[in-house]
Design a protein around this motif. Structure first.
Motif, short mmCIF file in Angstrom:
data_model
loop_
_atom_site.label_atom_id
_atom_site.label_comp_id
_atom_site.label_asym_id
_atom_site.label_seq_id
_atom_site.Cartn_x
_atom_site.Cartn_y
_atom_site.Cartn_z
N SER A 183 0.82 -1.21 0.00
CA SER A 183 0.00 0.00 0.00
C SER A 183 0.85 1.26 0.00
N THR A 187 -1.98 1.63 -4.70
CA THR A 187 -3.18 1.90 -3.91
C THR A 187 -4.07 0.67 -3.86
N ASN A 188 -4.63 0.40 -2.68
CA ASN A 188 -5.57 -0.71 -2.54
C ASN A 188 -6.82 -0.42 -3.35
N ARG A 189 -7.03 -1.21 -4.37
CA ARG A 189 -8.15 -0.94 -5.27
C ARG A 189 -9.49 -1.05 -4.54
N LYS A 192 -10.93 2.59 0.72
CA LYS A 192 -10.75 4.00 1.07
C LYS A 192 -9.84 4.13 2.29
N SER A 194 -6.84 5.99 2.54
CA SER A 194 -5.83 6.98 2.15
C SER A 194 -4.80 7.22 3.24
N ASN A 197 -2.38 4.24 3.40
CA ASN A 197 -1.50 4.23 2.24
C ASN A 197 -0.39 5.27 2.37
N SER A 201 3.69 4.51 2.61
CA SER A 201 4.61 5.13 1.66
C SER A 201 5.72 5.86 2.40
#
Length: 292
Positions: A183, A187-189, A192, A194, A197, A201
């Motif tokens: 993640s 992005t995790n398809r 939600k 955010s 993620n 990162s």
């Protein structure tokens, strides 16, 4: 840097040459000794359960004295069972309660562990983390965002920072492993998440940055980015949506969700001298999720 870790080490192709003049000497494989953590001290944050507890067991099986740090006042039944198993192995697994998102507490608990072990911490695995709530990005609550970042980002940094201080002070060519996620790269398809993620990162970049600063002291820093793994944390999502497991499984070439034990090998490698020339890397174990 540990002088024993050099390109001239008598292992691999150099070992047969070393033994050639000694035809009667009993020989055995060298590879297993490269993975040994005998007489090492290892710390795992988030070690009371899930991935963290599995990592604790791996480190103990390799011979380390292991300390798990987590939030509950008392460790879980799974942890207690793991601790008994480690004692039967002739190693140890101990529990320490601390909130590693508090920088002072994170430093204090690492220093306490080091002080009880001749000033040593050889391995740190920063595995503490939360998924956080699922919200539309435009409505993501500030408090929820801060909580995710405090734990997933701040807690990882503070514990790694404290371990690095100890390793540098003691002259230990240690290994710091930060648990990120795919993640942090993709992005995790249809999810939600955010804040999660973003936090993962940040962990990947944290690992690269720390590796570049600490390499001169022989301290290695890498990140591990698992794909979709069945844990207690992900089980909440899978159980709430019966179609989710099939969907996640379809996102990688192997066509299935990973199991916790499938991270054991990479943890053993990153923690030990078997990976002595690996630093600043993000190791992705995702069933090929990011290959598509």
């Amino acid at each position: 840097m540990d002088p024993s870790i050099t390109s001239e080490a008598a292992i691999g192709v150099r070992n047969p040459a070393k033994l050639a003049p000694l035809p009667h000497k009993v020989v055995g494989p060298e590879i297993f000794s490269e993975f040994s953590l005998k007489d090492k001290v290892a710390v795992v944050t988030g070690g009371d359960g899930g991935l963290g507890l599995e990592f604790c067991i791996v480190l103990a099986e390799l011979g380390a004295a292991v300390y798990a740090i987590d939030l509950p006042a008392k460790p879980s039944a799974d942890f207690e069972a793991a601790a008994k198993y480690c004692r039967r192995l002739g190693t140890s697994l101990e529990y320490r309660r601390a909130d590693i998102s508090d920088s002072l507490r994170a430093t204090a608990i690492l220093e306490e562990i080091a002080n009880n072990n001749d000033g040593r911490v050889d391995v740190l695995i920063a595995a503490a983390g939360i998924l956080g709530d699922e919200h539309d990005v435009e409505a993501y609550p500030a408090e929820s965002f801060r909580k995710v970042m405090d734990i997933n980002c701040g807690g990882v940094f503070y514990s790694a920072q404290a371990a690095a201080k100890i390793m540098k002070r003691k002259g230990i060519a240690g290994s710091i492993i930060l648990i990120a996620s795919i993640s942090g790269s993709v992005t995790n398809r249809d999810m939600k998440w955010s804040a999660y993620n973003v936090s993962k990162s940040a962990v990947v970049q944290m690992g690269r940055s720390m590796a570049c600063e600490l390499g001169q002291f022989g301290i290695r820093v890498n990140t591990l980015s698992p794909g979709h793994i069945r844990t207690k944390m992900t089980a909440q999502t899978l159980e709430s949506d019966t179609k989710m497991e099939a969907f996640w499984a379809s996102l990688n070439p192997l066509g299935r969700i990973g199991a916790i034990h499938e991270l054991r090998g990479v943890i053993a490698w990153l923690s030990s001298e078997a990976s002595s020339f690996c630093t600043g890397s993000d190791i992705i174990v995702s069933g090929g999720h990011t290959a598509w």
